[in-house]
Every structure is written in structure tokens, then in C-alpha cells.
Motif scaffolding. Structure first.
Motif, PDB file in Angstrom:
ATOM      1  N   LEU A 138      -4.517 -17.602  28.870  1.00 52.68           N
ATOM      2  CA  LEU A 138      -3.518 -18.539  29.409  1.00 52.68           C
ATOM      3  C   LEU A 138      -3.034 -19.479  28.310  1.00 52.68           C
ATOM      4  CD1 LEU A 138      -2.097 -19.119  32.109  1.00 52.68           C
ATOM      5  CD2 LEU A 138      -3.597 -21.066  32.353  1.00 52.68           C
ATOM      6  N   VAL A 139      -3.935 -19.873  27.425  1.00 49.97           N
ATOM      7  CA  VAL A 139      -3.518 -20.699  26.286  1.00 49.97           C
ATOM      8  C   VAL A 139      -2.532 -19.911  25.422  1.00 49.97           C
ATOM      9  CG1 VAL A 139      -4.286 -21.853  24.185  1.00 49.97           C
ATOM     10  CG2 VAL A 139      -5.642 -22.048  26.261  1.00 49.97           C
ATOM     11  N   TYR A 141      -0.618 -17.539  26.363  1.00 50.85           N
ATOM     12  CA  TYR A 141       0.615 -17.366  27.117  1.00 50.85           C
ATOM     13  C   TYR A 141       1.454 -18.642  27.079  1.00 50.85           C
ATOM     14  CZ  TYR A 141       3.473 -16.536  31.272  1.00 50.85           C
ATOM     15  OH  TYR A 141       4.502 -16.395  32.139  1.00 50.85           O
ATOM     16  N   SER A 142       0.788 -19.789  26.953  1.00 53.24           N
ATOM     17  CA  SER A 142       1.492 -21.072  26.949  1.00 53.24           C
ATOM     18  C   SER A 142       1.895 -21.514  25.546  1.00 53.24           C
ATOM     19  CB  SER A 142       0.605 -22.158  27.566  1.00 53.24           C
ATOM     20  OG  SER A 142       0.083 -21.750  28.796  1.00 53.24           O
ATOM     21  N   MET A 143       1.632 -20.674  24.555  1.00 56.09           N
ATOM     22  CA  MET A 143       1.778 -21.097  23.160  1.00 56.09           C
ATOM     23  C   MET A 143       3.239 -21.163  22.719  1.00 56.09           C
ATOM     24  SD  MET A 143      -0.185 -21.971  20.706  1.00 56.09           S
ATOM     25  CE  MET A 143      -1.793 -21.231  20.676  1.00 56.09           C
ATOM     26  N   PRO A 144       3.665 -22.301  22.173  1.00 58.97           N
ATOM     27  CA  PRO A 144       4.963 -22.318  21.505  1.00 58.97           C
ATOM     28  C   PRO A 144       4.804 -21.596  20.160  1.00 58.97           C
ATOM     29  CG  PRO A 144       3.977 -24.513  21.496  1.00 58.97           C
ATOM     30  CD  PRO A 144       2.987 -23.601  22.126  1.00 58.97           C
ATOM     31  N   PHE A 146       6.554 -20.830  17.606  1.00 59.59           N
ATOM     32  CA  PHE A 146       7.027 -21.380  16.324  1.00 59.59           C
ATOM     33  C   PHE A 146       6.022 -22.393  15.779  1.00 59.59           C
ATOM     34  CE2 PHE A 146       8.496 -25.258  18.382  1.00 59.59           C
ATOM     35  CZ  PHE A 146       8.760 -24.812  19.670  1.00 59.59           C
ATOM     36  N   TRP A 147       5.427 -23.138  16.678  1.00 60.84           N
ATOM     37  CA  TRP A 147       4.402 -24.113  16.242  1.00 60.84           C
ATOM     38  C   TRP A 147       3.117 -23.388  15.845  1.00 60.84           C
ATOM     39  CZ3 TRP A 147      -0.241 -25.509  18.996  1.00 60.84           C
ATOM     40  CH2 TRP A 147      -0.935 -26.567  18.404  1.00 60.84           C
ATOM     41  N   LEU A 150       3.535 -22.204  12.405  1.00 61.23           N
ATOM     42  CA  LEU A 150       3.412 -23.280  11.414  1.00 61.23           C
ATOM     43  C   LEU A 150       1.954 -23.709  11.261  1.00 61.23           C
ATOM     44  CD1 LEU A 150       6.517 -25.493  12.281  1.00 61.23           C
ATOM     45  CD2 LEU A 150       6.286 -23.738  10.519  1.00 61.23           C
ATOM     46  N   LEU A 151       1.247 -23.746  12.393  1.00 61.79           N
ATOM     47  CA  LEU A 151      -0.159 -24.145  12.362  1.00 61.79           C
ATOM     48  C   LEU A 151      -0.968 -23.167  11.506  1.00 61.79           C
ATOM     49  CD1 LEU A 151      -1.712 -26.429  13.826  1.00 61.79           C
ATOM     50  CD2 LEU A 151      -2.487 -24.707  15.444  1.00 61.79           C
ATOM     51  N   ARG A 219      -3.687 -10.321  30.785  1.00 59.30           N
ATOM     52  CA  ARG A 219      -3.656 -10.808  32.168  1.00 59.30           C
ATOM     53  C   ARG A 219      -3.230  -9.720  33.145  1.00 59.30           C
ATOM     54  NH1 ARG A 219      -2.972 -16.371  33.196  1.00 59.30           N
ATOM     55  NH2 ARG A 219      -1.206 -16.040  34.580  1.00 59.30           N
ATOM     56  N   ALA A 273      12.762 -11.608  21.237  1.00 60.41           N
ATOM     57  CA  ALA A 273      12.941 -13.060  21.263  1.00 60.41           C
ATOM     58  C   ALA A 273      11.957 -13.716  20.299  1.00 60.41           C
ATOM     59  CB  ALA A 273      12.734 -13.585  22.681  1.00 60.41           C
ATOM     60  N   LEU A 277      12.058 -16.217  16.209  1.00 53.91           N
ATOM     61  CA  LEU A 277      11.295 -17.378  15.750  1.00 53.91           C
ATOM     62  C   LEU A 277      10.357 -17.006  14.610  1.00 53.91           C
ATOM     63  CD1 LEU A 277      10.525 -18.817  19.274  1.00 53.91           C
ATOM     64  CD2 LEU A 277      11.952 -19.894  17.537  1.00 53.91           C
ATOM     65  N   ILE A 281      10.299 -18.409  10.710  1.00 54.76           N
ATOM     66  CA  ILE A 281       9.195 -19.175  10.144  1.00 54.76           C
ATOM     67  C   ILE A 281       8.656 -18.530   8.867  1.00 54.76           C
ATOM     68  CG2 ILE A 281       6.821 -19.929  10.553  1.00 54.76           C
ATOM     69  CD1 ILE A 281       7.587 -20.018  13.525  1.00 54.76           C
TER      70      ILE A 281
ATOM     71  N   LEU B 229       9.202 -24.531  26.951  1.00 54.51           N
ATOM     72  CA  LEU B 229       8.995 -23.777  25.715  1.00 54.51           C
ATOM     73  C   LEU B 229      10.318 -23.400  25.056  1.00 54.51           C
ATOM     74  CD1 LEU B 229       6.145 -21.168  26.332  1.00 54.51           C
ATOM     75  CD2 LEU B 229       6.204 -23.002  24.663  1.00 54.51           C
ATOM     76  N   ARG B 256       9.512 -30.158   9.417  1.00 54.18           N
ATOM     77  CA  ARG B 256       8.953 -28.882   8.974  1.00 54.18           C
ATOM     78  C   ARG B 256       8.681 -28.866   7.477  1.00 54.18           C
ATOM     79  NH1 ARG B 256      11.778 -23.050   9.308  1.00 54.18           N
ATOM     80  NH2 ARG B 256      10.175 -22.041   8.057  1.00 54.18           N
ATOM     81  N   LEU B 274       2.149 -27.468  23.870  1.00 54.82           N
ATOM     82  CA  LEU B 274       1.117 -26.537  24.357  1.00 54.82           C
ATOM     83  C   LEU B 274       0.417 -27.091  25.591  1.00 54.82           C
ATOM     84  CD1 LEU B 274      -0.638 -24.014  24.088  1.00 54.82           C
ATOM     85  CD2 LEU B 274      -2.073 -25.260  22.492  1.00 54.82           C
ATOM     86  N   VAL B 277       2.738 -27.246  28.715  1.00 52.72           N
ATOM     87  CA  VAL B 277       2.996 -25.902  29.251  1.00 52.72           C
ATOM     88  C   VAL B 277       1.739 -25.338  29.887  1.00 52.72           C
ATOM     89  CG1 VAL B 277       3.609 -23.547  28.609  1.00 52.72           C
ATOM     90  CG2 VAL B 277       4.864 -25.459  27.639  1.00 52.72           C
ATOM     91  N   LEU B 278       0.613 -25.560  29.229  1.00 53.27           N
ATOM     92  CA  LEU B 278      -0.659 -25.055  29.749  1.00 53.27           C
ATOM     93  C   LEU B 278      -0.962 -25.672  31.117  1.00 53.27           C
ATOM     94  CD1 LEU B 278      -3.080 -23.264  29.066  1.00 53.27           C
ATOM     95  CD2 LEU B 278      -4.169 -25.237  28.035  1.00 53.27           C
TER      96      LEU B 278
END
Lengths: 337, 298, 325
Positions: A138-139, A141-144, A146-147, A150-151, A219, A273, A277, A281, B229, B256, B274, B277-278
Motif C-alpha cells: 500500500l505504501v 501504491y501511494s508513492m509519488p 518522482f519523489w 529523487l530520494l 495486491r 505515465a 516522470l 528524473i 498524486l 530539485r 506520501l 495519499v497513504l
């Protein structure tokens, strides 16, 4: 089955026209003067303006312009880039292998990890393993993404210095383009370390692009398996004295795959899609980066062409998935009418 | 007058809500998600009081200052960005933009999607075919690409990004409304209502629609999170909210270049996306389990 | 020596609302070439007890027994690998819903062949030959062509025949049939029961027939076990049971058969419903619905006792020495 195939193909025809009308309309709905927008020139003399209008066929009635457009599309003419003055199709095909390569590795990552952990979670339903896997997915699935990219760059590229953070291969190598797939080309070139370098460059983009499909596949595999595991035929398989591997891995999975295949197929859109992104990056020279670049540089023919081509690719993949679905589902494959 | 008619309806509503809450609260994670979301909403509403600084003030003496706690000068918990603005305050104010964007997208999709879905389901025939083929067309292009093209037409900006995202989500709502409308419309209570002489619009909106709402609410919740998102993604690409608006995706984009020298400027806004959205997805999962009759009591 | 010997079998499920006892103290003993019938209403635990023997219950089930032996081997302590050698080979089972019990993704031939390969290790040709033989045996016309059929191309009766073919593939010593005809058309039901009885005769295997149809029991069974709310209430020879049922529940059950109530205006019924998880009475589980209930029935649970040739769980049996005392 033949009827099934025919019906699926017939369904694509209106969508093809829908997409082309949309792409055709896109250019005409742009703010400002379409002639200026398409020519990429400003402050034109009236003569120049008329000349371009004639050249692009903008003086004809709209329906005729559309028919011309379709005619050209069917002949492989997707227009010419204002920036490079090259045919859109050529540019697209040149960059597309990079996107496929990345998309494929991401998809392989997602399927190879997602399907087994989905099955595992379903078989271990309600346990800590199940909750853990579902929580992590779920984490994901919720992940942006692009961030997330970068992380990973900050950690792997910056802090630990483990992986390269942009491009497809180290600049030390000059691999000749044969197939466009750099992993293959690097192998073909015979240069020592070229393949390793290309692989090394793929790690982070693959993880980033694969994250969301991986989470979705895990899932959906779990829920498909859960549905199947409560079926009577799974009990029959167990009553035959078959091993758990055979009960879950063959009898249950074979049925769950009918759903999972469809889910995997739908990820192609997610991947495209995501590629926009991810490629931005990691400066990955593929279609995603190209589209963004075209939007920013107002190369509208490129955007239009890219839109149609990507839609057509996704349509074809969906068709293949549909056919595959029919092929692994005996209820469709072995029904005559 | 109203007390006679309203009392049974009210108590039934209360009973339904109680039953819903019973199933929803069975999932602890869903309740955690809901609580977190409530926290975020409060943060957005009371940003003016919570945020320690004005999100637009540039502290020139504290450019790219690392997160600090209890220092005399440049005391910024989440650090400052390239222009010396407080990251924490910008993120808190950014909550407003993200939530509003997500909310408006869902409202647009629900209202327009329900109308189109009902029209398609009610009239069938060519109306249905036309609407559904248009929806198929929209769906054949990846959402983000579609949104990008639409923003290219409309011009960059948060409002246009919201409209573009709404259009890309619309097909899900139309399809869902149409299919549940068609399923419901063949049921006995609808026939009974027709026999009783109810008009077209009464049947569409009052008789059938409430029974189609459960899947739409779930879809709405899940779209709320994806809308956040995608708004952030468009912001990151420079096609959404424009600087200096503290939209979360835009925050990541404008910092950035600093990501290696001042990682906090990129890390915290992303973490905010995050977590938001979570939380919504956790809640959405719980909602689906509580509202989906197929999953219920099995 | 009996083939399958069960003493005091209990099955419990952990649920959100506490422990639910689906099977409570069942004793069974099945000899070779025996036909035993287990009857009872839905939810009386008859299927669950046999699923427990097969080891097919979900992991949430807690199975306990003083004794659960097949040919002298303790099924409770057997490793799952060793149990799988017995299950499907020496003990096999067919189910209530033949249409959904066959895997829709595999052909009939594959599903039969799988059992043969797993337990007998036959090669491809031998498997095919044996499968055709089996389909012929269960009365499926044109067996060779049917091997390539998928389950969705078969009717319910056909599917159940395939299930039977699959179950007898390895010449089992015990076949458990869990309501094998409930989901089928009435015309097909008798055919399937006949087939099972004939096969039982020919193969000399033991048959456990789980059903709620007393007519089927009367036609086939040698011995009958009656279950109520997870408990075994009566066990005796079929002839004896139909002639002189001793437990009030059996009595009431038989009275409710249309064939036995000729001349009455209305078919007798058993008032009330089977107790669920939450509303179990303290004493005898049947006491709230029993015509002959007395105070001691409500106070404590009657033990399972052997009285002459009958095993009973009742303080005040009917027709044992005249009427209920």
C-alpha cells in the motif's frame, strides 16, 4: 474464439477514430494562432503566414483536413518536428527502444516479485506476513514516484555513491546502435564493462518505474488468489493428495492468472505515465522525456504524434492481453458460437 | 409535519450509519487513515495558526538552512529552501492546495460522471455508445500524458491541472455509474416504482441513484488520493501550480537542484504527499470492505 | 478390524465471536466393504467431520480426537506428506457441487491423469488408457473424446461422474461421498446413487455417504449415524433405525418423511431451529425441540452410550423398553 478475436478488434476501430479526432482537435484547440503554433515562428509577414497555411493545408475545410490527417497517418506520416525538422515517426522509433527497455525491466521486476508475494500473502492470509506485505504494497501504491526517484538518487547516488543517477550508460563507452536496446547493443559491441555499466544505470530507474505496478500486481494477485482459494476445485485438488506447491502453484494460480494477466496488461498505461516522470528524473533518453521536452518547447506536432502513437501502442497491448485472456480462459477458448 | 415523515427515515439513516461504522471500524488501519486525514484537514483549515512562519517570507540570512531545533538564529524544524523560506510552513500551507485540488477533482468527476453514466444507462442506444466510446478514447491514453496534453491546451496552472486531471478520471466514474445503473434498473423495486407511476428523473435520481452510490464513494475516495498524486506530479513537471505557490509537487520541483546539497527541501514535501495519499488509501480500503456487499459477511 | 476408527472427534473454529464447536464428540467406525450413512440437517457437522478426516479443513479449524485411525495409522500425528499419500489414494472424496468441484482450467483427462500420476506414477499412455477405462466404468459415453473436454462443457451429472471416476482412480479402500446428489436433477440423483452402490460392490471398497435425504439412506446404507448440531445422537443398523428409532430426534426426523405419514392431514414437523453458535442450550442440544424433554435433559449433556446394538446420546430414549421413560 475466432468470433471473440473479431469482436475485440472491431472494438478498437471507434477508439482509433476517437484518438485521432482528439489528436487532430488538440492542435486546433491550442490558444492563439494555429499557424504560428505549428510553424514555431513568430512575427511572420502576411505572405509567410499564407505560405505556411497553404503548406500545412490549414486553408481547407476542417473535415478535409481531418481526412488528410488520417490518410497521412495510415501512410506512416505523423508530421514533422518543428524543432528538428525530422519526421515524428523517425524520432519516436529512435527513442522508443529506450522506453521499452526500461518498461520491460520494470515490468519484469513487478511481475517476478509481485505475483509470488501476492500468492504468498493470500496463502498466509491474516498472518503477520500477509499484513506486512499488504502494508508495504500500500505504501508502494501511494508513492509519488518522482519523489521516490529523487530520494533514491539522494541515497544511492549521493550519500552512498553506489549507483549512477542519470543516463543509460557511462560516457566512457561509445556503443554502436544496432537494435536500440542498449543492453543488447552493449553485449554486441564486445566492449568490456559496457554491459555492466548499462545494467548499473538501469537499477534505479527500474526500481522507480516498477514500484507502482509491483504494488498493484501484488495486491491484485492476492485478492485473485483469495477468491480462487475458496473455490471447490481447490478443495478437490487437496482431496487428491496433491502437494501444496501443486495445489497453489497449479490449480489455484492457473485460475487466478486469468485475472492477474488482465491486471498486468493494464499496467502498460501506468508504465507509460510513469515513464514520463522516471525518464525526466533520470535523464533517460526515451519517449517520456521526449514528450515532456516537446510540450515545453511547443513542438506540437511531436506531442500530437506521440499521443497517437502511444495510444496505438497501448491499444495493441490491450488487444494482445485480451486475446491472451481468451487463450488462458477455457470458457472462451473452447466455446464455439 | 416533517416529524412524521422524517422520523423513520432519520432513524434508518442512523441505523445504516451505525452498521457502516461497525464494518468500517473493524479495520484498525482504516480508522488510523481516517484519523490522519482528519488531522491533515484540520491542518489545512487552521494553517494560519499552526504554521510557525509566513510561507512566502524569505529569511535572507538563513538560505538553505538545515533542519534545526532550539537554535537561536534560523530555528526551522524542517529547514529552509533556496530562498530562505520555512519548509514546514510551506508544507502546511501546501496541504490546502493539495486537499482542495483533490476534493475539486473528485466533486467534478462525481457530478459529471454520474450525469453521463445515468444518461448512458438510461437511454442506451446511440447515446450510450457515443458516451462510452468517448470514455474509451480518454482511457486509451495514459492519464498523466492526457493531463499534460490538456494542460498544454489550457495553459499551466493549478486550476487547469485540476480540470485536466478530472477529465482523465471521468471514464471510471461514468463506467461505474452506468454499470451499476444497468444492474439496478432491472431489479424489482425499480419496476415497482415504474408501476407506481414515477417519472423518468425520479427513477433515475431518486429511486436508483442512491443504490449505486457505494462503489462511487469508494472510487471517489481512491481518486481523491490519485488526484493528489497527479496534481503533485504535474506541479513537479512545471505544468501544475506555479511558484511561489507552495503546492507539494511544485516545492519538490523548485528545490530539485538542491536535492544533494540540501536534501530536506525535497524529502519533506514528498513525505507529506506520501503520508496524505497513504492515509486516504488506508481509509479507501476500509470503505471498500465496509461498503462492498460482496465482501460483506462472507 | 475396522478400516476407519474415530473416537470422540471434535472440531472447533476460532471466530471473532469466540470458539465455535462444529463437531462435538463423534464416534465412527467403518469396516471394509461397509456402507455407512451420516445424516443430519445442514450445519449438523456431518461434512465437517469427514473433511477433518481428510485433513481438508482450513487452518483456522482445531481438530481433536481420542483416536482417528485409518488401517491402524494415526491420522492426527501423520506428517502432512504421509497423509497426502493416503488421501486421494486409499481414501477419496466427492463433493456436493460437481460443477464447481472440477477445475475449469484443465481438461477432464488431465484432472483424472493427475491423480494417477501422483499416486501410481503411471506414464502418459498408461494414464490415458486407465482414464478411458475409468470414464467407461462410471458410465460416460464416448470416453476417449471426453478426455479432452473442459468442465464447462459437461452437465452436472456428467461432472459428478467424472468426480467419481477421479475418486476411484487408485482403487481406494474408502470413498466419502459428501451429499453427492444434492445439487443434481432428481432424475440424475438415483443414477448417481446406483452408480456409487454398484462401484462399492464391485470394488469392495467402503462407502461413507453423507446426506440429508432419508430416502437415499434407506436404499443404500447398512449402518446409519444421525448427527444433530455437531453431535452424534444415534447410530445403528439401517433396518433397525428405520424400524425402531430410539433417539427422539431420529424419531421426529423419520416422522417427517411423507412416506411415513400417510393418512395424516399435515406432515409433522420439528418445531424450532438447530441451535447456532450463540444460543446453545446447557444440557442436551436437542432438548429445546424435544417432545420427551425432562428436567435432567436441560441440566446436563447426555453421554454417548452403547445400549444393545445402538449407540445413543439420550437420557430418555424412545421405544427401547416400550415408550420413553
Amino acid at each position: 474464439m475466432f468470433y471473440f478475436v473479431l469482436k475485440r478488434i472491431a472494438l478498437l476501430v471507434p477508439i482509433f477514430f476517437g484518438v485521432t479526432i482528439m489528436a487532430f482537435g488538440f492542435i486546433r484547440m491550442l490558444p492563439g494562432d494555429p499557424v504560428a503554433a505549428l510553424a514555431g515562428e513568430r512575427d511572420m509577414t502576411p505572405e509567410r503566414h499564407a505560405e505556411i497555411m497553404l503548406k500545412l493545408g490549414l486553408d481547407k475545410p476542417v473535415w478535409q483536413q481531418y481526412l488528410d490527417y488520417i490518410w497521412n497517418l495510415l501512410h506512416g506520416d505523423f508530421g514533422t518536428s518543428v524543432l528538428t525538422n525530422r519526421p515524428i515517426l523517425d524520432e519516436f522509433l529512435e527513442l522508443f527502444p529506450a522506453t521499452i527497455e526500461l518498461g520491460l525491466t520494470a515490468m519484469i521486476l513487478a511481475v517476478v516479485i509481485g505475483v509470488p508475494i501476492g500468492i504468498f500473502a493470500a496463502v498466509k492470509r491474516g498472518t503477520l506476513y500477509d499484513q506486512g506485505i499488504m502494508g508495504i504494497s500500500l505504501v508502494g501504491y501511494s508513492m509519488p514516484i518522482f519523489w521516490w526517484g529523487l530520494l533514491l538518487i539522494i541515497l544511492f547516488g549521493g550519500v552512498w555513491g553506489l549507483t549512477p543517477i542519470s543516463g543509460r550508460i557511462s560516457f566512457l563507452f561509445d556503443v554502436e546502435t544496432v537494435t536500440g536496446f542498449l543492453l543488447i547493443d552493449a553485449l554486441l559491441s564486445g566492449e568490456e564493462g559496457a554491459f555492466a555499466s548499462a545494467m548499473h544505470h538501469m537499477i534505479l530507474p527500474t526500481i522507480v518505474l516498477g514500484t507502482i505496478p509491483l504494488a498493484i500486481i501484488a495486491r491484485q494477485t492476492r485478492s485473485a488468489m483469495l477468491e480462487v482459494l475458496s473455490e471447490d476445485y481447490v478443495r478437490t485438488a487437496r482431496a487428491k493428495g496433491l502437494s501444496p506447491l501443486r495445489v497453489y502453484g497449479l490449480h489455484a494460480l492457473r485460475n487466478a492468472m486469468i485475472t492477474v494477466i488482465t491486471v498486468i496488461g493494464l499496467q502498460v498505461g501506468t508504465l507509460m505515465a510513469g515513464a514520463i516522470l522516471t525518464e525526466t528524473i533520470f535523464s533517460w533518453p526515451g519517449i517520456g522525456k521526449w514528450i515532456i521536452f516537446s510540450v515545453f518547447s511547443r513542438d506540437y506536432y511531436a506531442v500530437q504524434g506521440g499521443l497517437v502513437l502511444i495510444a496505438m501502442i497501448i491499444m495493441s497491448v490491450n488487444l494482445v492481453v485480451d486475446l491472451l485472456y481468451g487463450m488462458i480462459n477455457p470458457r472462451i477458448l473452447h466455446t464455439s458460437s | 409535519m416533517d416529524s412524521v415523515a422524517d422520523t423513520p427515515r432519520k432513524s434508518m439513516l442512523r441505523q445504516n450509519l451505525a452498521e457502516f461504522w461497525y464494518y468500517f471500524s473493524e479495520s484498525k488501519s482504516a480508522v488510523v487513515g481516517l484519523a490522519f486525514l482528519a488531522g491533515i484537514i484540520l491542518m489545512a483549515i487552521f494553517a494560519d495558526f499552526i504554521a510557525p512562519h509566513d510561507p512566502t517570507i524569505q529569511y535572507r540570512e538563513c538560505l538553505e538552512h538545515a533542519p534545526a531545533w532550539g537554535e537561536e538564529k534560523c530555528n526551522f524544524i524542517f529547514g529552509t529552501d533556496y530562498a530562505g523560506r520555512d519548509m514546514l510552513s510551506r508544507i502546511i500551507y501546501g496541504t490546502r492546495l493539495s486537499l482542495v485540488a483533490g476534493g475539486i477533482v473528485v466533486l467534478l468527476c462525481l457530478s459529471v460522471g454520474i450525469v453521463f453514466g445515468l444518461l448512458a444507462g438510461f437511454f442506451r442506444g446511440w447515446v450510450d455508445t457515443t458516451i462510452m466510446r468517448i470514455m474509451d478514447t480518454i482511457m486509451s491514453v495514459p492519464g498523466l500524458l492526457m493531463a499534460l496534453v490538456l494542460v498544454a491546451i489550457l495553459g499551466p496552472g493549478l486550476l487547469n491541472a485540476m480540470i485536466a486531471i478530472s477529465i482523465t478520471y471521468l471514464p471510471h466514474f461514468v463506467r461505474l455509474t452506468r454499470s451499476s445503473y444497468i444492474t439496478e434498473s432491472s431489479k424489482e423495486y425499480v419496476i415497482a416504482s415504474k408501476v407506481a407511476g414515477a417519472g423518468r428523473f425520479r427513477i433515475m435520481f431518486i429511486t436508483i441513484l442512491p443504490n449505486c452510490m457505494a462503489p462511487l464513494i469508494v472510487q471517489g475516495t481512491l481518486s481523491f488520493s490519485t488526484a493528489i498524486l497527479d496534481t503533485a506530479a504535474l506541479g513537479f513537471l512545471g505544468m501544475g501550480a506555479q511558484p511561489p505557490a507552495p503546492e507539494w509537487g511544485t516545492l519538490i520541483a523548485e528545490n530539485r537542484d538542491l536535492m544533494l546539497s540540501a536534501p530536506w527541501t525535497v524529502t519533506f514535501p514528498g513525505l507529506a504527499i506520501l503520508l496524505a495519499v497513504l492515509a486516504i488509501n488506508l481509509m479507501g480500503d476500509g470503505l471498500r470492505d465496509a461498503l462492498d456487499p460482496k465482501m460483506k459477511r462472507s | 478390524m475396522s478400516l476407519l476408527e474415530i473416537r470422540n472427534l471434535s472440531v472447533e473454529f476460532e471466530t471473532v465471536k469466540g470458539t465455535f464447536r462444529a463437531v462435538d464428540g463423534v464416534d465412527l467406525s467403518i469396516g471394509e466393504n461397509d456402507i455407512l450413512s451420516i445424516v443430519g440437517e445442514s450445519g449438523s457437522g456431518k461434512s465437517v467431520s469427514m473433511l477433518a478426516v481428510m485433513g481438508l479443513l482450513p487452518w483456522t479449524a482445531n481438530v481433536t480426537a481420542d483416536k482417528m485411525e485409518f488401517e491402524g495409522r494415526n491420522l492426527l500425528t501423520l506428517s502432512s506428506k504421509e497423509r497426502r499419500k493416503i488421501i486421494g489414494q486409499d481414501i477419496s472424496m466427492i463433493f456436493q457441487e460437481p460443477m464447481s468441484s472440477l477445475n475449469p482450467c484443465f481438461t477432464v483427462g488431465f484432472q483424472i491423469g493427475e491423480t494417477l500420476k501422483e499416486h501410481l506414477g503411471l506414464d502418459r499412455n498408461a494414464r490415458k488408457k486407465r482414464a478411458i477405462e475409468l470414464l467407461d466404468l462410471v458410465g460416460i459415453p464416448a470416453p476417449e473424446e471426453r478426455l479432452k473436454a473442459f468442465p464447462h462443457q459437461l452437465s452436472g451429472g456428467m461432472s459428478q461422474r467424472v468426480m467419481i471416476a477421479m475418486a476411484i482412480a487408485c482403487n481406494p479402500k474408502l470413498l466419502v461421498a459428501d451429499e453427492p446428489t444434492t445439487a443434481l436433477d432428481v432424475t440424475i440423483q438415483a443414477q448417481i446413487i446406483d452408480l456409487l452402490v454398484n462401484l462399492q460392490n464391485e470394488k469392495g471398497m467402503a462407502l461413507v455417504l453423507i446426506t440429508h435425504d432419508m430416502g437415499v439412506v434407506a436404499e443404500t446404507a447398512k449402518r446409519v449415524v444421525v448427527m444433530y448440531a455437531g453431535q452424534q445422537v444415534e447410530q445403528q443398523e439401517a433396518n433397525g433405525l428405520f424400524a425402531t428409532p430410539h433417539h427422539p430426534y431420529t424419531h421426529a426426523l423419520l416422522d417427517a418423511l411423507p412416506e411415513r405419514s400417510l393418512g395424516l392431514d399435515r406432515l409433522p414437523t420439528i418445531e424450532g431451529i438447530v441451535p447456532g453458535a450463540g444460543d446453545r442450550p446447557d444440557g442436551c442440544l436437542f432438548s429445546p425441540r424435544c417432545k420427551y424433554v425432562q428436567d435432567d435433559c436441560r441440566a446436563s449433556v447426555p453421554p454417548l452410550e452403547n445400549i444393545s446394538d445402538t449407540t445413543l446420546r439420550c437420557f430418555h430414549p424412545v421405544d427401547l423398553e416400550g415408550q420413553a421413560t
